[in-house]
Motif scaffolding. Sequence first.
Motif, mmCIF file in Angstrom:
data_model
loop_
_atom_site.group_PDB
_atom_site.id
_atom_site.type_symbol
_atom_site.label_atom_id
_atom_site.label_comp_id
_atom_site.label_asym_id
_atom_site.label_seq_id
_atom_site.Cartn_x
_atom_site.Cartn_y
_atom_site.Cartn_z
ATOM 1 N N UNK A 217 0.806 -1.223 0.000
ATOM 2 C CA UNK A 217 0.000 0.000 0.000
ATOM 3 C C UNK A 217 0.842 1.278 0.000
ATOM 4 N N UNK A 218 1.890 1.319 0.798
ATOM 5 C CA UNK A 218 2.612 2.596 0.913
ATOM 6 C C UNK A 218 3.387 2.930 -0.356
ATOM 7 N N UNK A 219 3.672 1.915 -1.200
ATOM 8 C CA UNK A 219 4.379 2.172 -2.453
ATOM 9 C C UNK A 219 3.415 2.417 -3.621
ATOM 10 N N UNK A 220 2.129 2.325 -3.363
ATOM 11 C CA UNK A 220 1.168 2.512 -4.460
ATOM 12 C C UNK A 220 1.100 1.302 -5.379
ATOM 13 N N UNK A 221 1.565 0.154 -4.893
ATOM 14 C CA UNK A 221 1.448 -1.093 -5.665
ATOM 15 C C UNK A 221 0.037 -1.652 -5.496
ATOM 16 N N UNK A 222 -0.494 -1.513 -4.282
ATOM 17 C CA UNK A 222 -1.866 -1.941 -3.988
ATOM 18 C C UNK A 222 -2.845 -0.894 -4.536
ATOM 19 N N UNK A 223 -3.724 -1.312 -5.426
ATOM 20 C CA UNK A 223 -4.662 -0.375 -6.049
ATOM 21 C C UNK A 223 -6.065 -0.981 -6.126
ATOM 22 N N UNK A 224 -7.074 -0.119 -6.193
ATOM 23 C CA UNK A 224 -8.452 -0.615 -6.324
ATOM 24 C C UNK A 224 -8.611 -1.472 -7.585
ATOM 25 N N UNK A 225 -9.455 -2.476 -7.486
ATOM 26 C CA UNK A 225 -9.800 -3.276 -8.657
ATOM 27 C C UNK A 225 -8.797 -4.342 -9.018
ATOM 28 N N UNK A 226 -7.665 -4.374 -8.324
ATOM 29 C CA UNK A 226 -6.646 -5.374 -8.650
ATOM 30 C C UNK A 226 -6.980 -6.728 -8.035
ATOM 31 N N UNK A 227 -6.393 -7.778 -8.602
ATOM 32 C CA UNK A 227 -6.317 -9.060 -7.905
ATOM 33 C C UNK A 227 -4.880 -9.201 -7.415
ATOM 34 N N UNK A 228 -4.743 -9.528 -6.122
ATOM 35 C CA UNK A 228 -3.420 -9.617 -5.513
ATOM 36 C C UNK A 228 -3.350 -10.860 -4.645
ATOM 37 N N UNK A 229 -2.232 -11.550 -4.691
ATOM 38 C CA UNK A 229 -2.043 -12.712 -3.818
ATOM 39 C C UNK A 229 -0.649 -12.693 -3.208
ATOM 40 N N UNK A 230 -0.500 -13.456 -2.132
ATOM 41 C CA UNK A 230 0.786 -13.599 -1.468
ATOM 42 C C UNK A 230 0.714 -14.869 -0.634
ATOM 43 N N UNK A 231 1.826 -15.521 -0.483
ATOM 44 C CA UNK A 231 1.879 -16.710 0.365
ATOM 45 C C UNK A 231 1.858 -16.316 1.824
ATOM 46 N N UNK A 232 0.767 -15.661 2.192
ATOM 47 C CA UNK A 232 0.605 -15.181 3.565
ATOM 48 C C UNK A 232 -0.861 -14.855 3.777
ATOM 49 N N UNK A 233 -1.422 -15.368 4.854
ATOM 50 C CA UNK A 233 -2.874 -15.269 5.025
ATOM 51 C C UNK A 233 -3.362 -13.844 5.263
ATOM 52 N N UNK A 234 -2.461 -12.937 5.664
ATOM 53 C CA UNK A 234 -2.893 -11.558 5.918
ATOM 54 C C UNK A 234 -2.886 -10.678 4.671
ATOM 55 N N UNK A 235 -2.798 -11.328 3.518
ATOM 56 C CA UNK A 235 -2.895 -10.611 2.242
ATOM 57 C C UNK A 235 -4.236 -9.896 2.127
ATOM 58 N N UNK A 236 -5.208 -10.335 2.880
ATOM 59 C CA UNK A 236 -6.524 -9.675 2.906
ATOM 60 C C UNK A 236 -6.406 -8.181 3.233
ATOM 61 N N UNK A 237 -5.307 -7.780 3.854
ATOM 62 C CA UNK A 237 -5.051 -6.364 4.187
ATOM 63 C C UNK A 237 -5.303 -5.440 2.989
ATOM 64 N N UNK A 238 -4.833 -5.870 1.815
ATOM 65 C CA UNK A 238 -4.873 -5.011 0.621
ATOM 66 C C UNK A 238 -6.303 -4.752 0.140
ATOM 67 N N UNK A 239 -7.234 -5.571 0.649
ATOM 68 C CA UNK A 239 -8.639 -5.380 0.304
ATOM 69 C C UNK A 239 -9.171 -4.025 0.739
ATOM 70 N N UNK A 240 -8.467 -3.366 1.663
ATOM 71 C CA UNK A 240 -8.878 -2.036 2.138
ATOM 72 C C UNK A 240 -8.997 -1.039 0.998
ATOM 73 N N UNK A 241 -8.311 -1.336 -0.126
ATOM 74 C CA UNK A 241 -8.321 -0.420 -1.270
ATOM 75 C C UNK A 241 -9.390 -0.799 -2.290
ATOM 76 N N UNK B 224 -9.621 -4.080 -3.457
ATOM 77 C CA UNK B 224 -8.952 -5.073 -4.301
ATOM 78 C C UNK B 224 -9.368 -6.457 -3.816
ATOM 79 N N UNK B 225 -9.299 -7.442 -4.718
ATOM 80 C CA UNK B 225 -9.471 -8.832 -4.292
ATOM 81 C C UNK B 225 -8.083 -9.326 -3.934
ATOM 82 N N UNK B 226 -7.851 -9.535 -2.653
ATOM 83 C CA UNK B 226 -6.519 -9.900 -2.182
ATOM 84 C C UNK B 226 -6.652 -11.033 -1.192
ATOM 85 N N UNK B 227 -5.890 -12.100 -1.409
ATOM 86 C CA UNK B 227 -6.019 -13.237 -0.486
ATOM 87 C C UNK B 227 -4.730 -14.042 -0.384
ATOM 88 N N UNK B 228 -4.625 -14.754 0.716
ATOM 89 C CA UNK B 228 -3.448 -15.566 0.993
ATOM 90 C C UNK B 228 -3.518 -16.899 0.277
#
Lengths: 213, 489
Positions: free
Chosen positions: B132-156, B158-162
Motif C-alpha cells: 500500500x505505501x508504495x502505491x502497488x496496492x490499487x483498487x480493482x486489482x487481484x493480488x495474492x501472497x503466500x501469507x494469510x494476511x494478504x486480505x489487508x490489501x482489500x482495504x483499497x 482489491x481482491x486480495x487473499x493468501x
Amino acid sequence: MILDTRYLILFEMKKFTKLTSAVVPLNIENIDTDQIIPARFLKATTREGFGENLFCDWRYDADRQPKPDFVLNDKTYSGKILLAGKNFGCGSSREHAAWAIQDAGFDAVVSSFFADIFKGNALNNGLLPVQVSDEFLFKMFEAVAKDHNTQITIDLENQTIKIEGQVLPSGEDLGGAESFEINAYKKSCLINGYDDIDFILAQKELVEEFEKS
Amino acid sequence: MLTQSTESHASPSPLGKDGMGRTLVEKIWDAHVVKSEEGFPDILYIDTHLIHEVTSPQAFDGMRKRGLPVFRPKQTVATADHNVPTLNQLQPIKEELSRYQVDMLTKNCAEFGIELYGLGHPFQGIVHVIGPELGITLPGKTMVCGDSHTSTHGAFGAIAFGIGTSQVEQVFATQCLLQQKPKTMKIEVNGELGKGVGAKDIILYIIAQISAAGGTGYFIEYAGSAIEALSMEARMTICNMSIEMGARGGLIAPDQTTFDYIKGREFAPAGAEWDKALAYWKTLYSDVDAKFDSVLTFDAAAIAPMITYGTNPGMGMGIQENIPATNAQPEKEQLSYQKALDYMGFDDDASLIGKPVDYVFIGSCTNSRIEDLREVADFVKGKRKADSVIAWIVPGSKQVEQQAINEGLDIIFEAAGFQLREPGCSACLGMNEDKIPAGKYCVSTSNRNFEGRQGQNARTLLASPLTAAAAAVTGKITDVREFLLEEQG
C-alpha cells in the motif's frame, strides 16, 4: 469427470483413491497451523522433514521428551487418518502444515469443518481433507475411544466414509457411514495425480489473450 | 527501479449475467476471469504477486524442477520480513537458518528476474505494509501472497487473499490461479465509535461476535458509516484480520479517502494514467440491488476497547467484561474452551482489569503503520512505561521508521521507555529472535493469540495500539478510557 488430453501432465501429484486405516484422534477444535507446525520450523527451504515437528509443542516437552498424554505418543493409536475437531487448519497459510501431516504418514484428515487455505493446500498435495457432519465426527471419536484400532474406510471415487462395523459383546454395532462433498475437479486431480499448474499451462494462450484484452 | 507494473488487467462489463446488480467482489472477480468452465474452478488472472522469504523457496524449487521461467516477473514484488532481525539489520543475520532463507530469496529473485526490497533497501518492510505505501496496492486489482494476511490489501477495494506455496508456484508459472468464486458477506458497521475505540476494536468485536470460523468460505465487504469514516490505515487493520474469522478476503469499496491516499505514491499511476484509473475505480462499489449471500449489521456505539482472553482471535471481549463461563459454552466445545483458559492461566468468569503484563508489542501487519505509531506516541508523551514491562515498537517498514524519526516520535518513545526497533514481522510470530518467554503475558497489537504464536508457551492478549500502550504505562491490563477521561479533565 474425466480430464481430456488437453492437460498434458508434467508433474505427478500423490494420488488418492481408497483407504482403510486405523485413525489418530485429536479431539480439539480450532487447531491452527501454528500448532500443526510452529513458525520456528518454517526456515527449511525444502518440502521434506516437517513430520518430526508435527504438533511439536503438544507432542514434546521443553527437553524434547515426548509428552505421554499426547495422542501421537500413545502407541495404541496408529494409522494414516487424522481425526480432528472442527475448524481444523485455521490461521496462517503455511503449506508446511499440510507437508508436516503428510510427512508424518497421514494420507487424510477428517473433521467437521476445515479452514479454506488449509483445505486448498492439502488438496494440492494429495492429502485428502474429508468434511463430515458434527454428529458423524462425534460418532467416530466415540468409536475410536472405545476401540483404538477402529478401522475407517475413505472411498474417494464414491465419496463415502465408513466406520467399519464392529459388533461389541453387548451387541452394539459401532459401524456407520456418511457421504462427503468434494469439488469434482479436485477429486479428478487426486484420483489421477494431476496438478493445477499443468491444467493452466495447457491453456496459456488464453492467458496471453486475456492480457491483451 | 521504476519497473513495477501498476496496471490492472481488469476489463469491466457493466451488468451481471442475469441483469441484476453485482457486488464489488463479483465485479472485480468477473473482470479477471480468463476462463470459466462448468465443473471447473475459474482461471483467475492475478495482477500482482507479493512474495517473501518463508513461503517462496519451495515454489522457486518447483519452477526449477519444471524448467519454467517466472511468467510475469514484473508483476511480482519481493521483500524480506518474516525472519529478519529488528536490531542491527545491516549486520549479517546471526541465526544460520534465517540467514540462509533470506539469502535464498535474494538468489532466487536474481535468478528469476524479480524486484526485491531486501534488508538495507529503503522500501523494505512487512509485505502488507509496503504494498500500500508504495502505491502497488490499487483498487480493482487481484493480488495474492503466500501469507494469510494478504486480505489487508482489500482495504483499497482489491481482491486480495493468501495462498499456499503450491499456489505461489502456480502464479509464478502462469500469473493465474484456479479458484472457486467465493460466497459474499456484507458486514455493516454504522454509527460513531466511542472515545478510545478504534479500528482494531471494531474487528476484534466482529470476530468475537461471529467466531474464528464465522467467515469461512466468504469474501467480506465491510461497509457502513463507521467504516467509511476510517482512514486508509485503519481500514487496512480491519481487512487484515478477515482471515481471523476464516474469510480469505475482506474489502472496502474505494472512495475519496482511498484515492487521496494513493495519489503521488511511488508506483501509483500518474498523469493521464491516473485519470483513466480513477474513472475505473469510481465504478468499484456494490450495486444497490446486488445480492450478498449473508449480511450482518453492527452498531459502532456498542463497541468497547477489546481484549482477547483465549487462544484464538474469536475469544475476545470488551475490556470491562468478565471472561465467559466455561459451562455457558456448547457442551462439545467446553473441553477446547477450558484448555485455552488453562493455557492462558485465566479463570472463567474473571475480569482481566488489573492483571499484570510482562511485555507490550506494538507492530505486525495489523498495527505497525505511521498512524498507529503516532497514536501511541501521542498517548505515551510525558508518561513512562512501568518498570516491570518490556515495550517494543516495531515499525512496519523502513519508510514508516523513517517517518517516525522525522516526526520525532523516536524521542517520545525513548523518553517513555519504549524501544523503537527496525521493521519486520518480529514478535507477531517469533520467527526471529523477538520472542516472548514461556509463561509471560504480552499485550500485542498483532493478529493471532494462538498457543506459542509469540514464543513457546507465551501468552498473548490481542488489543489495539492504545490499549497496548496503556498496559505498558500501568504494567497491567487497563481500560484506556480512564486515562482519556482524566486527560479531558
